[in-house]
Design a protein around this motif. Sequence first.
Motif, PDB file in Angstrom:
ATOM      1  N   THR A 206       6.483   1.368  -3.908  1.00  0.00           N
ATOM      2  CA  THR A 206       7.509   1.809  -2.967  1.00  0.00           C
ATOM      3  C   THR A 206       8.846   1.858  -3.714  1.00  0.00           C
ATOM      4  O   THR A 206       8.883   1.712  -4.940  1.00  0.00           O
ATOM      5  N   PRO A 210      12.230   4.165   0.713  1.00  0.00           N
ATOM      6  CA  PRO A 210      10.778   4.226   0.909  1.00  0.00           C
ATOM      7  C   PRO A 210      10.277   5.343   1.808  1.00  0.00           C
ATOM      8  O   PRO A 210       9.075   5.607   1.833  1.00  0.00           O
ATOM      9  N   PRO A 236       4.935   4.615   1.969  1.00  0.00           N
ATOM     10  CA  PRO A 236       4.030   3.577   1.468  1.00  0.00           C
ATOM     11  C   PRO A 236       4.089   2.372   2.403  1.00  0.00           C
ATOM     12  O   PRO A 236       5.180   1.962   2.811  1.00  0.00           O
ATOM     13  N   ALA A 242      -0.861   3.685   2.704  1.00  0.00           N
ATOM     14  CA  ALA A 242       0.280   4.583   2.829  1.00  0.00           C
ATOM     15  C   ALA A 242       0.101   5.436   4.074  1.00  0.00           C
ATOM     16  O   ALA A 242      -1.028   5.638   4.549  1.00  0.00           O
ATOM     17  N   THR A 280       7.094   9.074  -4.380  1.00  0.00           N
ATOM     18  CA  THR A 280       7.944   7.905  -4.113  1.00  0.00           C
ATOM     19  C   THR A 280       8.923   7.677  -5.256  1.00  0.00           C
ATOM     20  O   THR A 280      10.120   7.445  -5.036  1.00  0.00           O
TER      21      THR A 280
END
Length: 367
Positions: A206, A210, A236, A242, A280
């Motif tokens: 993450t 996020p 996530p 996720a 991410t």
Amino acid sequence: MADRVRRQHTVSRFYLKGFADDAGKIRRISLPGKPSIILSTGDATVIKDFYTVTLPDGSLSDFFEKAFSNIEGAAAEALRLILTGTWPIEGEAREAFATWVSLQHLRSEDVRSGQGHMNAEMIRLIVGVSGKEALRSLIQNSESRSVSDEELDREWRDITKPGGPDITPNANQHVRLLTDLLPATSAYLRDCHWTLFRFNRRSIATSDHPVTLAVAPDHPRWQGVGIATAELFLVPLSRRAALTIQPRHRFPQTQMGAQHVPDFIQQGTTAIARSINQETAARARKYVYHHPDDAPLEGLYLPNPETRDQPSVSNTTGLIREEGLFAGMTDDQLRALSATSVPSDDDRGMSIEDIPWPIPGRRPMAR
């Protein structure tokens, strides 16, 4: 509250626990890849006085940080249900988690920074269209003094440079935007299609941002990415889970119609884990976080955070003129131009006289 510094979390502590070890430790990677340190979830995402607002009497208040804790409490229970096998989540749990996802996105540093950029670009455009002499009049009228050509040149260059003047993001303005957008954004995400990905061996990372707003590869760069234009929202949830949230109008139609497609649960693959981790990392602001024993970033592209706050490419540069955009136009031409737009009764537009001087939050010019 007393005027004191408060350590405030930009990412919820309950959320980071899903990426920590049994001792509550998490690994933090500084973009673009170094250094890597292990620290507690309580220290991972702290910014001093990030939500502290200034009240009309000049005192400081952490009211909103306390209000956010109520949202986080309900969301923590919803996340616990998801991670322990409840799927889909519905009713109050779904409402609570949609609200937290919305909050986590809206309270981010990127949203606050984006507000500052928009303010600066607007000031640049208004001053640039008005011209240098209008800027001189603004300063002289506001400060009751004369402005030399040298000072005017310096002010003009700084305000009309790409990106506009350097403005420190404002906590009050950010919190006002957050509270305005939170109810509608929460309702929007609640009614989207949710897909839960579970991973048995592959690990998920993450970041300090996020909630990723993802778009298709052919998304026009000029359009930007926002709540209304995102193809999906990626969150996530833990080192082994996720969530993607996809607006139903962007969901592939089925015979039943998109409104009737149930939420999915899908077993994650190596390719999916890699894709999630890359998105991410690419959208992180300064840091990526993961379990101390994992290595989910191997082989991924990690961006340089210095590019995050660079001025955007603007197509308004041609409107910036020292003599003013409308210099040399006849009265008839100005009337014809004015007739092409019909403002509403309560919208007279904005002119350089509406810009407060000194510009609030403006950082000192480089000499």
